[in-house]
Design a protein around this motif. Sequence first.
Motif, mmCIF file in Angstrom:
data_model
loop_
_atom_site.group_PDB
_atom_site.id
_atom_site.type_symbol
_atom_site.label_atom_id
_atom_site.label_comp_id
_atom_site.label_asym_id
_atom_site.label_seq_id
_atom_site.Cartn_x
_atom_site.Cartn_y
_atom_site.Cartn_z
ATOM 1 N N ALA A 1 -1.666 -7.471 8.598
ATOM 2 C CA ALA A 1 -0.913 -8.114 9.649
ATOM 3 C C ALA A 1 -0.147 -9.615 9.375
ATOM 4 O O ALA A 1 0.983 -9.235 9.434
ATOM 5 N N ARG A 2 -0.914 -9.773 8.276
ATOM 6 C CA ARG A 2 -0.176 -11.564 7.942
ATOM 7 C C ARG A 2 0.814 -10.988 7.146
ATOM 8 O O ARG A 2 2.061 -11.382 6.869
ATOM 9 N N HIS A 3 0.866 -9.903 6.111
ATOM 10 C CA HIS A 3 1.360 -9.967 5.062
ATOM 11 C C HIS A 3 2.342 -8.599 5.750
ATOM 12 O O HIS A 3 3.581 -7.510 4.762
ATOM 13 N N GLY A 4 2.912 -7.940 6.139
ATOM 14 C CA GLY A 4 3.260 -6.858 6.557
ATOM 15 C C GLY A 4 3.477 -5.714 6.137
ATOM 16 O O GLY A 4 4.576 -4.988 5.741
ATOM 17 N N VAL A 5 2.049 -5.032 5.738
ATOM 18 C CA VAL A 5 1.517 -4.407 4.778
ATOM 19 C C VAL A 5 1.436 -2.852 5.585
ATOM 20 O O VAL A 5 0.140 -3.762 6.603
ATOM 21 N N ARG A 6 0.584 -1.687 5.112
ATOM 22 C CA ARG A 6 -0.152 -0.920 5.859
ATOM 23 C C ARG A 6 -1.093 -1.692 5.229
ATOM 24 O O ARG A 6 -1.679 -1.796 3.911
ATOM 25 N N PRO A 7 -2.876 -1.515 6.451
ATOM 26 C CA PRO A 7 -3.948 -1.471 5.900
ATOM 27 C C PRO A 7 -4.639 -0.990 4.729
ATOM 28 O O PRO A 7 -5.595 -1.188 3.272
ATOM 29 N N GLU A 8 -3.790 0.092 3.939
ATOM 30 C CA GLU A 8 -4.897 0.525 3.004
ATOM 31 C C GLU A 8 -4.185 0.161 1.982
ATOM 32 O O GLU A 8 -4.436 0.714 0.380
ATOM 33 N N GLN A 9 -3.631 -0.425 2.445
ATOM 34 C CA GLN A 9 -2.815 -1.164 1.208
ATOM 35 C C GLN A 9 -3.815 -2.387 0.369
ATOM 36 O O GLN A 9 -3.109 -3.621 -0.474
ATOM 37 N N VAL A 10 -4.586 -3.128 1.204
ATOM 38 C CA VAL A 10 -5.615 -4.151 0.982
ATOM 39 C C VAL A 10 -6.369 -3.610 0.472
ATOM 40 O O VAL A 10 -6.924 -2.683 1.368
ATOM 41 N N LEU A 11 -7.173 -4.203 -0.359
ATOM 42 C CA LEU A 11 -8.662 -4.757 -0.329
ATOM 43 C C LEU A 11 -9.374 -6.027 -1.036
ATOM 44 O O LEU A 11 -8.707 -6.677 -1.043
ATOM 45 N N VAL A 12 -10.584 -5.952 0.539
ATOM 46 C CA VAL A 12 -11.267 -7.403 0.470
ATOM 47 C C VAL A 12 -11.799 -7.681 -0.383
ATOM 48 O O VAL A 12 -12.972 -6.263 -0.235
#
Length: 862
Positions: free
Chosen positions: A559-570
């Motif tokens: 949400a902070r970067h305006g991308v899809r969750p599947e584009q994020v890895l913590v």
Amino acid sequence: MVTAAPMPRIVVAAPESGQGKTTVAIGLMAALARRGLAVAGFKVGPDYIDPGYHALACGRPGRNLDPYLCGPERIAPLFLHGAMSPGPAGISIIEGVMGLFDGKLGAWPDGSQDLAGFGSTAHVARLLDAPVLLVVDASRGSRTAAAVCHGLASYDRRIRVAGVVINRVMSPRVADEIARGCRAVNLPVLGVIPPDEAVSVGSRHLGLVTAAESDDARRVVRHAGELIGAHVDLDAVLQLAQGAPQMSGESWDPAREVHGSGSGAVIAMAGGPAFTFRYTETEELLRAAGARVESFDPLSDDHLPPGTAGLYLGGGFPEEHAESLAGNECLREEIRRSCAAGMPTYAECAGLLYLCRSLDGLAMAGVVDLDARMSPRLTIGYHEAQAAHESFLLRRGEVLRAHEFHRTLTEGDGAPPRAAWTLGERTEGVLQGPAGTDPAFLVASYQHTHWASAPHLAERFVAAAARFAERHTGAGSAPAQREVDPQAGAGPAQRGEGLPSRVDLRHHGDRDVRPGLVDLAVNVHAQRPPAWLHAELIARAGGWARYPDATAAQQAIAARHGVRPEQVLVTAGSSQAFWLLARAVHPRWALVVHPQFTEPEVALRAAGHQLGRLILRPEEGFTLDPARVDERAELVVIGNPTNPTGVLHPARTLRSLLRERRVLVVDEAFMDAVPGEPDSLIGGEMRGLLVLRSLTKTWSIPGLRAGYVVGDAQMIARLAAQQPGWPVGAPALDAIELTATPRALAESAAQAEQIGTNRDHFVAALARAGVHVAADSRAPFVLVDLRRYPPPTVRSGLRDAGYAVRGGESFPGLGPGWLRLAVRAVPVGMAFAQALRHILDLAGAPEPGTDSSGSTGEQHTQ
């Protein structure tokens, strides 16, 4: 002279490479030497690496037996020389090459056809009339191994296969099956060796890691001796070796091969971990010709040996030690000046690379106007090399046999240099020196030659060195220190005295911090996280009793970067992300843009990737020219803004690096310190793109290890597959979620504006103090160029004044004359600038040879 003398000997061979010949050969040498027997070790073919391990096992030089390079007629004399020097050996063990019958492809030099390849293990065994001990790998088969051994034993009856050692046996039943099959064809099994990883030797792009480079080499040799001693019938091996027929004929003798001049000219021969490749007989010939051969290590020796009048740079792996070679500026400058004075210089492969202007973007000696870089392509083969021009060493048209083996290329930006060799349809190598009738004083090429086949080369080298010594000392023998001053143009700032020459890729700024010092070494914004963040984390501590779930943190970042969750890895900080990356991608060629954060290179090297460096140039403000990025790179890593320069590369410049089949990795660890984050690559089309972020610096939580990766969803999934269960702890996940809230983002934006103001004041204060800031930093740190001043004096002065700083020697492409300084509050920056000016005044006038900005004018080029 040897006349009908017993020469116990045995050849260790195998069906193909990778069967365990080296382990068995080294183990036999070590085990028999431990019994008190004098053991001589030999290697068939041109390989330099195994003889280094042979020397450790035997306590005497390892030697090569190569019928192609030396001629078949010299193999027995060279063997006799090695078996008798420095004293008679009780047994000689000859390690084969590749498979038993594998040699030079095609017909023999005389046009004949033979069952054995020319220069093969079988060829050498026949020349020495030596029995053969076969090593066969049983890890993927059983009785078929006996059939393979029988086939090898019966293929050419001139070769006497006298026994078998079964290696990597998975079970006693498998060993019994193979032994029964071998007995049926009259092949005794002399040993059964279980799998044992403790004797494995590290490998790299050209083969094994050399003994001189491996801290574990002695342990490997010792363990191999214990393993073979426990599982091989040493008495039976000795009996086979002692049963070899007596040998007659003359031993090779370097004193008979050359005319000794008695000049005493000093020839410096490069050694140490980066220059391990040279044949033992070459040094023996040079000494017999009258030279004083003195070894030196380009990684650690500041100067050539006193009185050096000739330079021999053999082969090795300089690309593995390029940063250390580049860091030894004093020696590089001395070699550059010595060659400019016409000192006779011979360089093979690694020596050629060292004499170039740069290697993978790092500065080398600069004697030859070429730049060298790693290449995905392996160049290997024997050649008949014809001297293309006259030189101190060669007469035009002379032919030598040579071997070439490398994964590097050299490129120039001007007229091609005079070639050293003609190799069929192509030319290769470099000659340097006066054109016309005067012979060149420098011969450098990729070709490895064995001087036992051309001993006149040693005579010519020594004679040329003696002439050079006489010209530069006025004496004909035992030259004193040359009049070329090795210190000229290389003051303490260039030498980096008192500081490490090797770049420590694992160095971090926290190592420079000491109690009581004002910290300008670490980029963490403050001493503790904001009070509200601390309170919120404590309030969530009740949830830490459950296993951590990254879903909320992942969604908050998306949400902070305006991308899809599947584009994020913590991830547990950006460091973990780089280690995941190194295991998730498999590029044929990777490129790391330096100077920058070193963790990406550490991770890639640890995973065994081949990589090069692109060094950004100080005279260009450390900005990136996309044209300098090698098109073949399938992985490119760059920081933005870059640590330690602070340069913010335009997003359009970085996006121009995207290619089909390439992964672009951008480390944006400090992007949240740039107001508005205008050049972030997060968002939009991210195919082939990964962007890494770290929250530890801005929010002062390095102990929590909090970060994330945003990018190509398929690549994100590949990285995630490399993570263990629960890779990020609950406190870090909470911190990631909390710092993505509107309140936190507003505070981060205000902090970025304050950092910019503090940095502007700091840069102005440094300028008033006469200190050059090397780049237009947009990060919470600046890089200053103090190469005009002696680094040890500056560092000790700053410590005495109460300041901790990070030195440039911990970043590839820089050196001890650079300092990275964290931006702090304005009063701290003002006080530091004043203290630094005082220290520089005490250090004395700037070193000569620099311009007003402090640049030496040295270019680091790709």
